[in-house]
Design a protein around this motif. Structure first.
Motif, PDB file in Angstrom:
ATOM      1  N   PHE A 334       0.831  -1.188   0.000  1.00 47.30           N
ATOM      2  CA  PHE A 334       0.000   0.000   0.000  1.00 47.30           C
ATOM      3  C   PHE A 334       0.877   1.253   0.000  1.00 47.30           C
ATOM      4  CE2 PHE A 334      -2.615  -3.274   2.128  1.00 47.30           C
ATOM      5  CZ  PHE A 334      -3.652  -3.309   1.212  1.00 47.30           C
ATOM      6  N   VAL A 335       0.269   2.345  -0.407  1.00 42.78           N
ATOM      7  CA  VAL A 335       0.989   3.614  -0.432  1.00 42.78           C
ATOM      8  C   VAL A 335       1.258   4.069   1.003  1.00 42.78           C
ATOM      9  CG1 VAL A 335       0.815   6.051  -1.090  1.00 42.78           C
ATOM     10  CG2 VAL A 335       0.002   4.263  -2.651  1.00 42.78           C
ATOM     11  N   GLN A 336       2.457   4.540   1.248  1.00 41.24           N
ATOM     12  CA  GLN A 336       2.845   4.967   2.590  1.00 41.24           C
ATOM     13  C   GLN A 336       2.724   6.480   2.729  1.00 41.24           C
ATOM     14  OE1 GLN A 336       6.816   3.586   3.347  1.00 41.24           O
ATOM     15  NE2 GLN A 336       6.330   1.443   2.911  1.00 41.24           N
ATOM     16  N   ILE A 337       2.197   6.899   3.871  1.00 40.32           N
ATOM     17  CA  ILE A 337       2.189   8.318   4.237  1.00 40.32           C
ATOM     18  C   ILE A 337       3.470   8.563   5.028  1.00 40.32           C
ATOM     19  CG2 ILE A 337       0.945  10.174   5.397  1.00 40.32           C
ATOM     20  CD1 ILE A 337      -0.605   8.875   3.099  1.00 40.32           C
ATOM     21  N   GLN A 338       4.386   9.364   4.469  1.00 39.50           N
ATOM     22  CA  GLN A 338       5.702   9.523   5.078  1.00 39.50           C
ATOM     23  C   GLN A 338       5.858  10.813   5.876  1.00 39.50           C
ATOM     24  OE1 GLN A 338       8.315   8.965   1.635  1.00 39.50           O
ATOM     25  NE2 GLN A 338       8.623   6.837   2.272  1.00 39.50           N
ATOM     26  N   ARG A 339       5.220  11.894   5.388  1.00 41.82           N
ATOM     27  CA  ARG A 339       5.344  13.171   6.099  1.00 41.82           C
ATOM     28  C   ARG A 339       4.057  13.971   5.954  1.00 41.82           C
ATOM     29  NH1 ARG A 339       9.462  16.936   4.161  1.00 41.82           N
ATOM     30  NH2 ARG A 339       9.314  15.906   2.116  1.00 41.82           N
ATOM     31  N   ILE A 340       3.736  14.761   6.988  1.00 40.76           N
ATOM     32  CA  ILE A 340       2.600  15.686   6.949  1.00 40.76           C
ATOM     33  C   ILE A 340       3.133  17.049   7.372  1.00 40.76           C
ATOM     34  CG2 ILE A 340       0.306  16.225   7.826  1.00 40.76           C
ATOM     35  CD1 ILE A 340      -0.024  13.240   8.456  1.00 40.76           C
ATOM     36  N   GLY A 378      -6.391   3.090   0.739  1.00 43.17           N
ATOM     37  CA  GLY A 378      -5.233   2.400   0.213  1.00 43.17           C
ATOM     38  C   GLY A 378      -3.917   2.898   0.749  1.00 43.17           C
ATOM     39  N   ALA A 379      -3.957   3.649   1.862  1.00 46.56           N
ATOM     40  CA  ALA A 379      -2.737   4.216   2.437  1.00 46.56           C
ATOM     41  C   ALA A 379      -2.498   3.663   3.833  1.00 46.56           C
ATOM     42  CB  ALA A 379      -2.829   5.739   2.484  1.00 46.56           C
ATOM     43  N   VAL A 380      -1.232   3.650   4.223  1.00 49.02           N
ATOM     44  CA  VAL A 380      -0.844   3.257   5.577  1.00 49.02           C
ATOM     45  C   VAL A 380       0.080   4.328   6.137  1.00 49.02           C
ATOM     46  CG1 VAL A 380      -1.072   0.779   5.185  1.00 49.02           C
ATOM     47  CG2 VAL A 380       1.104   1.905   4.687  1.00 49.02           C
ATOM     48  N   LEU A 381       0.036   4.496   7.453  1.00 51.60           N
ATOM     49  CA  LEU A 381       0.900   5.475   8.099  1.00 51.60           C
ATOM     50  C   LEU A 381       2.313   4.904   8.244  1.00 51.60           C
ATOM     51  CD1 LEU A 381      -1.252   7.089  10.948  1.00 51.60           C
ATOM     52  CD2 LEU A 381      -0.306   8.213   8.923  1.00 51.60           C
ATOM     53  N   ALA A 382       3.298   5.651   7.745  1.00 49.84           N
ATOM     54  CA  ALA A 382       4.705   5.277   7.889  1.00 49.84           C
ATOM     55  C   ALA A 382       5.511   6.559   8.061  1.00 49.84           C
ATOM     56  CB  ALA A 382       5.178   4.492   6.677  1.00 49.84           C
ATOM     57  N   ILE A 404      -4.863   9.247  11.706  1.00 46.13           N
ATOM     58  CA  ILE A 404      -5.104   7.945  12.316  1.00 46.13           C
ATOM     59  C   ILE A 404      -5.303   6.903  11.228  1.00 46.13           C
ATOM     60  CG2 ILE A 404      -6.115   8.895  14.433  1.00 46.13           C
ATOM     61  CD1 ILE A 404      -8.872   8.234  13.276  1.00 46.13           C
ATOM     62  N   ALA A 405      -4.940   5.674  11.522  1.00 49.57           N
ATOM     63  CA  ALA A 405      -5.167   4.558  10.611  1.00 49.57           C
ATOM     64  C   ALA A 405      -6.450   3.854  11.020  1.00 49.57           C
ATOM     65  CB  ALA A 405      -3.983   3.594  10.659  1.00 49.57           C
ATOM     66  N   LEU A 406      -7.437   3.834  10.141  1.00 49.22           N
ATOM     67  CA  LEU A 406      -8.707   3.182  10.442  1.00 49.22           C
ATOM     68  C   LEU A 406      -8.540   1.668  10.375  1.00 49.22           C
ATOM     69  CD1 LEU A 406     -11.271   5.397   8.480  1.00 49.22           C
ATOM     70  CD2 LEU A 406     -10.408   5.690  10.811  1.00 49.22           C
ATOM     71  N   ASP A 407      -9.243   0.969  11.211  1.00 51.68           N
ATOM     72  CA  ASP A 407      -9.167  -0.486  11.275  1.00 51.68           C
ATOM     73  C   ASP A 407     -10.128  -1.090  10.255  1.00 51.68           C
ATOM     74  OD1 ASP A 407      -8.654  -3.065  11.959  1.00 51.68           O
ATOM     75  OD2 ASP A 407      -9.852  -3.044  13.818  1.00 51.68           O
ATOM     76  N   GLN A 408      -9.719  -1.085   8.992  1.00 48.10           N
ATOM     77  CA  GLN A 408     -10.547  -1.661   7.945  1.00 48.10           C
ATOM     78  C   GLN A 408      -9.668  -2.141   6.802  1.00 48.10           C
ATOM     79  OE1 GLN A 408     -12.811   2.231   7.547  1.00 48.10           O
ATOM     80  NE2 GLN A 408     -12.450   1.801   5.393  1.00 48.10           N
ATOM     81  N   THR A 409     -10.240  -2.981   5.948  1.00 47.19           N
ATOM     82  CA  THR A 409      -9.517  -3.567   4.830  1.00 47.19           C
ATOM     83  C   THR A 409     -10.267  -3.240   3.532  1.00 47.19           C
ATOM     84  OG1 THR A 409      -8.755  -5.366   6.244  1.00 47.19           O
ATOM     85  CG2 THR A 409      -8.590  -5.687   3.865  1.00 47.19           C
TER      86      THR A 409
END
Length: 645
Positions: A334-340, A378-382, A404-409
């Motif tokens: 999945f696409v990673q969220i790297q910076r905000i 389709g994103a995950v926190l990284a 936040i990462a939601l608990d879903q697939t």
């Protein structure tokens, strides 16, 4: 003794008469010269970038200057309106947003801008051509005028070709493979290279690429090209520069090309002959135009040539390929969220950048407390810095960001923004980041008492609007509007109505009235109806297309009205959901404008409410609260009427 003639006597005795004759003569000469100037004007076709200007009136030229309707501002990413004197246009443009004032010309009595003034402001270039002479550029006897965006800051950085245009224009990405060599190039249509040098070789930060260069390929096409190894490729297709004029073309890994390159290298080892050293060059003609074995790109001065048959995708569609960035995920990840990162420009403009390892399709909505909720499927926190998951700021547009990462697939990352008010926003997803631009909505300063508001009771006279149960929409909308006028005036606001009695009002005259008096807001009141009476119920508020300010206003009013009707909230919606070009009264309004469908007149439950004076009063008060919320922010106080304070 000679006698003076009566005429001579009159000149000496009544010099005032002689002076009056001179003044009238001067006025006649000025009028004659103006009429002569107007008589030299002729219609001309104007293109912005590579798109024709579609306007309410035709552009005109006198051979030296081209005059264009104010509609052109929207095509260059600007907004504007006539000032109160009517002699200039107040314009908001650029990124970060800037303000300027351009003088208004009135050829044939219509307010227009001199195209050269607008070109200096953006900045941009003007190209005049004769369409009957193979579209040859000409200074005179032309019938087409092109406003060309300037291309600047061309570079290859972080695995992508990047450049900036002074306003958004389209571009085409192409690639040529020949004799084991590969060239990727980007044609920017409706553009002019800002440098005086017609062709340049530029530095880049990628050791795999060679000879990044830029040149003026056609009079209205800038070409950026780079030699690529076969292990890298560009995704062939067409695109549009984003709202900030940014173009980013990512270099993708090409597994098949890498295998082919290895085979070529192996063959070179056994034969001692090299099959190429990094790609084709782009020779220049004596005139300085770069040339490649390809046909003219579609859009170049109106040409519609076919794509080059030697362009290749290496047998792949481009979907699912990996970017050349070392941080890019594989197709199975999945696409990673790297910076905000929060980037405030000033108190009225700010940007939130969410850096990613690949493209996403985000969605955004207002929350009931006036904040914003951005979902990234389709994103995950990284995050490289975990503190960026929960940040606080002291800014008029944004006070807190929480990721936040939601608990879903499949996974979803939700980013919540706490804002002191309803912000205007523009969402701009890119290949390697999601950009959210926040702005103070138009006319959202001061207090409600400072504002001039036009109320538009829908229909009227012979136009009854929807009817059901013996009731006509035109009467109910007028009743609500009259109550709303009283409530707004009690708050100190100035109110003008398109009609205050049952009479016909032309559709275009409604926004025209608001525009002519430079109103701060336009609010049109209607009742809804359904093709299957009784099946639909509730309140809907419409705004024009994707206008950030009108969208914010619609959400403020929708929230306030839905809270008192006891009916379903159907939400704030773009009028593009109804018609391709939206609603006329909203489309033609030059200020934040909304149309509220209070309830369904053909639903018995809704209708009983609509005809109730107490319900009408509640709706009027709620619209006032929503308007104040938009202007003044601070929900804890904005939701109160004067009697509540």
């Amino acid at each position: 003794m000679l006698r003076k003639s009566p005429f001579v006597n009159s000149c000496f005795i009544r010099p005032q008469i002689a002076l009056l004759i001179c003044v009238l003569g001067s006025m006649f000469c000025l009028s004659w010269r103006q009429a002569k100037a107007d008589s030299t004007l002729r219609p001309v076709r104007v293109f912005v970038g590579d798109k024709p200007l579609e306007a309410s009136s035709s552009p005109l030229t006198d051979g030296n200057e081209t005059f264009v309707p104010l509609d052109i501002l929207g095509m260059v990413g600007a907004q504007g309106h006539l000032n109160k004197r009517g002699d200039a246009v107040e314009i908001t443009y650029g990124h970060p947003m800037q303000e300027a004032e351009l003088a208004v010309a009135r050829p044939e009595g219509k307010p227009m801008l001199a195209l050269s003034d607008l070109a200096r402001l953006l900045p941009a270039d003007i190209l005049t051509v004769d369409s009957h002479d193979n579209r040859t550029p000409k200074a005179t006897s032309f019938d087409e005028v092109y406003l060309l965006a300037r291309v600047t800051d061309v570079r290859l950085q972080q695995g992508a070709i990047r450049f900036t245009t002074s306003f958004p224009v389209p571009y085409q990405v192409r690639m040529i493979d020949e004799d084991g060599q590969r060239v990727g190039y980007v044609d920017c249509l409706g553009a002019k290279l800002s440098s005086d040098e017609p062709n340049q070789t530029l530095p880049d930060d990628d050791p795999q690429t060679q000879n990044l260069r830029v040149g003026q390929f056609k009079p209205d096409v800038v070409r950026v090209a780079v030699n690529l190894p076969l292990s890298l490729r560009v995704r062939i297709g067409d695109g549009q520069a984003d709202a900030e004029g940014q173009v980013i073309v990512v270099l993708w890994k090409d597994p098949k090309g890498a295998a082919k390159m290895a085979a070529i290298a192996s063959k070179a080892d056994t034969t001692g002959k090299s099959q190429g050293s990094g790609g084709l060059q782009m020779p220049t003609t004596p005139g300085g135009e770069t040339t490649v074995t390809t046909t003219s790109p579609s859009g170049a001065l109106g040409a519609n040539a076919a794509a080059n048959p030697t362009e290749t995708t290496n047998g792949e569609s481009g979907e699912g390929n990996n970017p050349a960035s070392p941080n890019a995920p594989s197709a199975t990840k999945f696409v990673q969220i790297q910076r905000i990162v929060f980037e405030p420009d000033n108190d009225q403009n700010a940007t939130l950048r969410i850096f990613t390892t690949g493209p996403l399709q985000p969605s955004i909505r207002y929350t009931t407390d006036g904040g914003l909720q951005l979902d990234l499927p389709g994103a995950v926190l990284a995050l490289t810095d975990s503190t960026q998951a929960d940040q606080s700021f002291q800014h008029p547009l944004l006070t807190e960001v929480q990721a936040i990462a939601l608990d879903q697939t499949p996974p979803v990352v939700r980013i919540r923004l706490r804002t002191p008010r309803y912000d205007g926003f523009v969402l701009d997803p890119r290949t390697d980041q999601v950009v959210l631009r926040l702005r103070l909505p138009r006319n959202a300063t001061g207090v409600l008492a400072d504002k001039l508001i036009v109320l538009d009771p829908g229909h009227g006279g012979s136009a009854t609007g929807a009817t059901a149960g013996g009731y006509a929409e035109k009467n109910i909308t007028l009743a609500i509007a009259l109550k709303l006028r009283r409530v707004l005036e009690a708050c100190g606001a100035r109110v003008v109505m398109t009609r205050d009695r049952d009479r016909d009002v032309d559709l275009s005259a409604r926004p025209a009235l608001a525009n002519s008096i430079h109103a701060d807001f336009f609010i049109s009141i209607h009742n809804d109806a359904c093709s299957h009476p009784g099946e639909a119920s509730g309140t809907t508020t419409y705004y024009h297309m994707e206008d950030p300010s009108s969208r914010a206003l619609a959400n403020c009013v929708q929230q306030a009205v839905a809270a008192v009707t006891g009916l379903p909230s159907r939400g704030a919606r773009s009028d593009s959901s109804l018609y391709q070009h939206g609603l006329a009264v909203l489309r033609e309004s030059q200020m934040p404008a909304i149309l509220i469908e209070v309830a369904y007149i053909d639903n018995p439950v809704d209708r009983r409410k609509l005809i109730d004076p107490n319900f009408q009063e509640k709706v009027a008060e709620a619209i006032c609260r929503g308007l104040r919320l938009y202007i003044e922010g601070h929900p804890q106080t904005a939701l109160l009427l004067p009697a509540d304070r």
